[in-house]
Design an enzyme around this catalytic site. Sequence first.
Site, mmCIF file in Angstrom:
data_model
loop_
_atom_site.group_PDB
_atom_site.id
_atom_site.type_symbol
_atom_site.label_atom_id
_atom_site.label_comp_id
_atom_site.label_asym_id
_atom_site.label_seq_id
_atom_site.Cartn_x
_atom_site.Cartn_y
_atom_site.Cartn_z
ATOM 1 N N SER A 1 0.856 -1.176 0.000
ATOM 2 C CA SER A 1 0.000 0.000 0.000
ATOM 3 C C SER A 1 0.901 1.236 0.000
ATOM 4 O O SER A 1 1.892 1.287 0.731
ATOM 5 C CB SER A 1 -0.868 0.012 1.250
ATOM 6 O OG SER A 1 -1.477 1.281 1.362
ATOM 7 N N TYR B 1 -10.568 14.935 -0.668
ATOM 8 C CA TYR B 1 -9.900 14.608 -1.929
ATOM 9 C C TYR B 1 -9.306 15.875 -2.572
ATOM 10 O O TYR B 1 -8.169 15.884 -3.038
ATOM 11 C CB TYR B 1 -10.957 13.948 -2.820
ATOM 12 C CG TYR B 1 -10.496 13.481 -4.166
ATOM 13 C CD1 TYR B 1 -9.661 12.375 -4.295
ATOM 14 C CD2 TYR B 1 -10.938 14.115 -5.332
ATOM 15 C CE1 TYR B 1 -9.266 11.928 -5.550
ATOM 16 C CE2 TYR B 1 -10.554 13.673 -6.583
ATOM 17 C CZ TYR B 1 -9.717 12.573 -6.697
ATOM 18 O OH TYR B 1 -9.334 12.139 -7.928
ATOM 19 N N SER C 1 -6.336 16.549 -9.589
ATOM 20 C CA SER C 1 -7.711 16.369 -10.063
ATOM 21 C C SER C 1 -8.386 17.732 -10.210
ATOM 22 O O SER C 1 -8.061 18.681 -9.481
ATOM 23 C CB SER C 1 -8.467 15.536 -9.027
ATOM 24 O OG SER C 1 -9.842 15.703 -9.205
ATOM 25 N N LYS D 1 -5.422 16.480 -3.292
ATOM 26 C CA LYS D 1 -4.986 16.647 -4.680
ATOM 27 C C LYS D 1 -4.275 17.985 -4.879
ATOM 28 O O LYS D 1 -3.354 18.100 -5.684
ATOM 29 C CB LYS D 1 -6.186 16.536 -5.625
ATOM 30 C CG LYS D 1 -6.704 15.111 -5.775
ATOM 31 C CD LYS D 1 -5.606 14.184 -6.252
ATOM 32 C CE LYS D 1 -6.095 12.883 -6.839
ATOM 33 N NZ LYS D 1 -4.988 11.931 -7.059
#
Length: 708
Positions: A362, A454, A441, A458
């Site tokens: 991971s 997120y 993103s 990002k």
Amino acid sequence: MALNLDAVGKKIGPIRRDYTWKDVVLYSLGVGAGFDELEYCYEGSLKVIPSFSIASVFDFLAQVGISSDADLSGILHGEQDIIFHNPIPTEGTITTEGAITHMYDKGQGKGALVVAEAETFHSNGKKLFTNIFTIFCRKDGGFGGEPGPSESVEIPDRAPDFEEHASPAPDQPLIYRLSGDIFALHVDPDFARASGFEKPIMHGLCTHGYACRAVIKHLFPGEPERMSRFRVRFSKVLYPGVPITTQIWKVEEGKAFFRTVNDQTRDVIIDRGIVEWISRAELEARSKPKGIRFDGRVAIVTGAGAGLGKAYALELAKRGAKVVVNDLGGSRDGRGGSTMAADAVVEEIKKAGGEAVADYNSVATPEGGEGIVQTAIKAFGRCDILINNAGILRDKTLAKMEPETWNAVMDVHLKGAYNVTRPAFEKMREGRYGRIIFTTSAAGLYGNFGQANYSAAKMGLIGFMNTVKLEGERHNIKVNTVAPIAGTRLTEDILPPEIFSKLKPEFVAPMVLFLASEQCPVTGRIYNAGMGYFNRIAIVTGDGAVLGDGGEITTPEAVAAAMGKIKSLDGAKEFGSATEAFGPMLEAFNPKEQAKAEGATQDLSVKRIFERIPDAFQADKAAGVSVVFQFEISGPTGGSWNVTVKDGTCNVAEGKHQSPTTTIKMKDEDFVKLIKGELKAMAAYTGGKLKIEGDLMKSQLVEKLFKF
Ligand code: NAI
């Protein structure tokens, strides 16, 4: 001790070596080149004798001897075969990697052969040569192995077509050994006597270099870069100072046999020689760019078990990269895990003839990141490219976002990129080459409802990139970011179905591969990519307004009044670093300094260069210097300027000086290139682009005295 048969197939290397033109010339002198072949000895028009390839990989050869467990007192360099893929540049870093490929048994008392193969790449990314070494181990035969093949060389039954005589100097090994083969047998009389010789002997590889020069001279003179193969068997010892002759039989166009004999004893000292060479047309075809390739490069793609990462991994492998396919194989929100996703992509790459290895770590932990990079090192020995792509989603509005949801997304996207990039960066630094790609993103760049975690992660990657790009600059590591848009499981419930099916991840791969390539000219950039539409996103800074004089504190009312100007992005600029971005603020209160700074970023013209000479002058280097340079620059933007350096000061004037020390004549465009560092003074001089009259030695002060 018997031969270690387990050593077969075990990787040796990568072994790196930096070399400069001086190493090339030293080797040439070591194998007898001189004024007659100035192209091998003079940096002004230097070419590399192809046999330099073996001098550059001695360390590899030494490793072969050690890891084979051969009885070192009985080993001899038996044969050497070199296949050339690209001309050898006159400087750079080469990386050699290979393995022992075979151990052959000639029988009890007859010895054994250890064969090793190594490939060498240049820091320009090109594969230079493949060396096949055969080491004869006199004392290790009889272990019951195969006897091995032998390539026959039928020397034609006629006098040689060409003969080249040479007289290695009695001291030749003393020069040759400086190229790396410092074995005492070639220098120490006591050691040589103890080994059964009357005195130190020539290095077989030194005579090999003589033979190499000889065949080039007679078969493709002045064009060593046309050699495609050079193979020899070392058959007898030679003492320094003994004259030799290389006899050559051309057997077909592009192929000849040769041997080298001792002129005193007529013993053949280099036998079964084969040389092959290519036509000029083929050489030209080889040097033509073959598009973006990744041969010899090792790429890590995180989250490559599906979606975008998979598309990148497949395309990289198709174009020659060795790929680490990392994927945890979890669900969309990062829970769970499986080896299947990464394994399936590795299988697909291998089926298509590519090279890849799976990794299931991971990215979300430092140990995982370390482990991913270790997978690359263990499998392929290096790490050149890292695509930070792994990603998950845990969307919630801010009001409902508990720390666990926030942290899980940070752990994979932002910390994940740190966890892998840090150890990868270290390896890239060692290799003096790297390409890192982050994945941002639109959610972060522009905002997206329900994705605060997120979006923050990002956008955090952009800050990460902005600094890593600066730290990577001097190590040839370029760092860029892509903002993809593609139909994957991350977007299946976000994008309308008709758009989802059109947005194939393969549309994003061309941009990512370009940023991962040697050809990538940029660092610190962000690009949108999706469905064939590409554009750049940048953080720009407006010109702004200056309120007050930097001493007195302004008021909110004054800010309100100036808001039109403050918010305007007219004439907005991009800055390469925080230091650069502070510049305009400081300069806003210092008009003179501002003018200078603007000048620094302007494209240089000849006139501008002379205006900036006082700034470029290095007063500390001018102690005791007294010189007048007259510059005569031709072309539409040219003119005459003279520069006087005296008593630690520098004076520039337009026009001709009455008695210049040195006159420098150049075309305007060449002069600008010279000042920008795109053209080297020596190359310009030797290439006729720079003409010097008067004191030639003093002209060399220009580079020292002025730094632009
Ligand atoms: P995907 O879900 O198809 O692929 C992501 C892969 O990352 C999965 O195979 C997953 O198993 C793997 N992964 C997740 N956590 C991991 C971990 N901790 N360690 C190793 N592997 C892990 O999604 P997609 O769309 O291909 O996403 C790739 C990247 O592109 C992500 O960073 C995503 O945020 C970004 N992105 C995607 C967009 C799109 O339109 N698909 C838009 C903007 C960004």
